[in-house]
Design an enzyme around this catalytic site. Structure first.
Site, short mmCIF file in Angstrom:
data_model
loop_
_atom_site.label_atom_id
_atom_site.label_comp_id
_atom_site.label_asym_id
_atom_site.label_seq_id
_atom_site.Cartn_x
_atom_site.Cartn_y
_atom_site.Cartn_z
N GLY A 70 -3.45 -0.13 5.82
CA GLY A 70 -4.21 -1.20 6.43
C GLY A 70 -3.29 -2.34 6.85
O GLY A 70 -2.15 -2.44 6.40
N GLY A 119 -4.29 3.19 3.83
CA GLY A 119 -5.36 3.48 4.77
C GLY A 119 -5.09 4.69 5.64
O GLY A 119 -6.03 5.33 6.14
N GLU A 142 -0.21 0.98 -3.52
CA GLU A 142 -0.89 -0.31 -3.66
C GLU A 142 -0.44 -1.14 -4.85
O GLU A 142 -0.46 -2.39 -4.78
CB GLU A 142 -2.41 -0.10 -3.72
CG GLU A 142 -3.04 0.29 -2.41
CD GLU A 142 -2.87 1.75 -2.04
OE1 GLU A 142 -3.28 2.14 -0.94
OE2 GLU A 142 -2.30 2.51 -2.86
N ASP A 150 -7.20 2.62 -2.87
CA ASP A 150 -8.57 2.59 -2.35
C ASP A 150 -8.72 3.67 -1.29
O ASP A 150 -8.05 4.69 -1.38
CB ASP A 150 -8.91 1.18 -1.82
CG ASP A 150 -8.07 0.79 -0.61
OD1 ASP A 150 -6.96 1.34 -0.43
OD2 ASP A 150 -8.52 -0.09 0.17
#
Length: 355
Positions: A70, A119, A142, A150
């Site tokens: 992301g 992502g 992360e 996530d």
């Protein structure tokens, strides 16, 4: 529906019976922003009932990778300048897209060439056909930015053999093609020199036939030889005990893993371990994504996410100042707060196919 310009962040084209989606921010290794997520969702909706599209193919522009994750710079700016609501809205739509990809009714071929992180894993590893190459580097890194895996990452990582997923989640280690296949993050290996011919063949050939023609045996990975110490060390109930076991087992790679873990956000480490253990008990990808949404929104209110992005991406000091600084300062109550319900903004993902 989508921006047809050549500089659109997602290029959309048709070649025979294949619909091609090209992530198009090569200078940022195709990092995902909210506009890209919306574009991908819109095109998938249009193609779902379009009989002329038999296969969806996802690739990334440039030579560096499919997607580096992301757009964390925008998350940093949103948290610093506001209340994080824009980031929460981005995650809500991103996680819905991840679930949509997992249940998409047509073959979804993700070409995971080069860097595929965060992502990028979310828009590829939930697909039907996940292709890696000798250049692939797949990771959920992360914890190094004070965040927690996530985009369905905790779902994927808890479905790996033994405790391999726990190792990858806590350390953020990037794996190559062989280990991505071992961990169930990919299905097939195609050498990068054959990718152009492979993706072209999908326009008039069944996916299985294209894979038969262009697929090859993957190079050996490294994790299989480490299973004994990984499974033993990461089966511990706490991050502190995992680190103790890693130091005590006598393996050089285990000691290096412990040292890597100790550079990560203490809060993110403890929440990541709790997320993985909880995800093992959840029945579907959608249920895990709901949990991840709660965890992600909770991270916005604490300092480590902003600090981690600052240190790794903004000024690149690589020396984050975590708060709290030690594992012993992160209490069970601190961890439990990450799993409290988020109100009306929750993704509310409907049940569907999960891997």
């Amino acid at each position: 529906m989508y921006d047809p310009r050549a500089d659109s962040p997602v290029l959309v084209r048709r070649a025979g019976r294949a619909g091609h989606l090209v992530l198009n921010r090569p200078r940022a290794i195709n990092a995902l922003d909210h506009a890209m997520v919306r574009l991908l969702a819109d095109v998938l909706t249009a193609w779902e009932d379009d009989a002329s599209v038999a296969t969806v193919v996802l690739t990334g522009a440039g030579e560096r990778g499919l997607c580096a994750g992301g757009d964390i710079r925008s998350i940093h700016d949103d948290v610093k300048a506001g209340d994080g609501s824009a980031s929460a809205a981005f995650w809500r739509d991103e996680y819905r897209l991840n679930a949509r990809i997992a249940r998409y009714p047509k073959p979804y071929v993700a070409v995971m060439d080069g860097i595929v992180m965060g992502g990028g894993v979310g828009v590829s590893a939930h697909g039907d056909v996940r292709v890696v190459t000798e250049r692939s580097r797949v990771a959920m890194p992360e914890t190094g930015i004070g965040f927690v895996p996530d985009v369905g990452g905790t779902y994927l990582l808890t479905r790996t053999p033994g405790e391999l997923g726990t190792h990858l989640a806590l350390t953020g280690t990037a794996v190559g093609a062989g280990d991505a296949l071992l961990c169930g993050l990919a299905d097939h290996y195609v050498p990068s020199r054959l990718l152009t011919d492979f993706t072209a063949a999908l326009g008039d050939t069944e996916v299985s036939e294209a894979l038969r023609r262009f697929g090859r045996p993957a190079p050996a990975g490294e994790l299989a030889a480490c299973r004994e110490w990984i499974d033993h060390c990461y089966a511990a109930d706490t991050v502190e005990e995992i680190i103790e076991r890693l130091y005590a087992c006598g393996e050089r790679q285990a000691k290096e893993a412990a040292e890597t873990i100790l550079t990560r956000s203490p809060t993110a480490l403890k929440v990541t371990l709790a997320s993985l253990r909880r995800a093992r008990e959840l029945p579907t990808l959608e249920a895990v994504l709901d949990q991840e949404y709660r965890v992600s929104c909770a991270a916005l209110a604490l300092p480590d996410l902003q600090e981690g992005i600052r240190a790794q991406v903004i000024d690149k000091s690589r020396r984050p100042r975590w708060s709290p600084a030690g594992l012993d300062q992160v209490t069970p109550a601190d961890v439990a707060r990450f799993f409290e319900d988020v109100d009306t903004a929750a993704p509310q993902l409907r049940a569907g196919r999960s891997r």
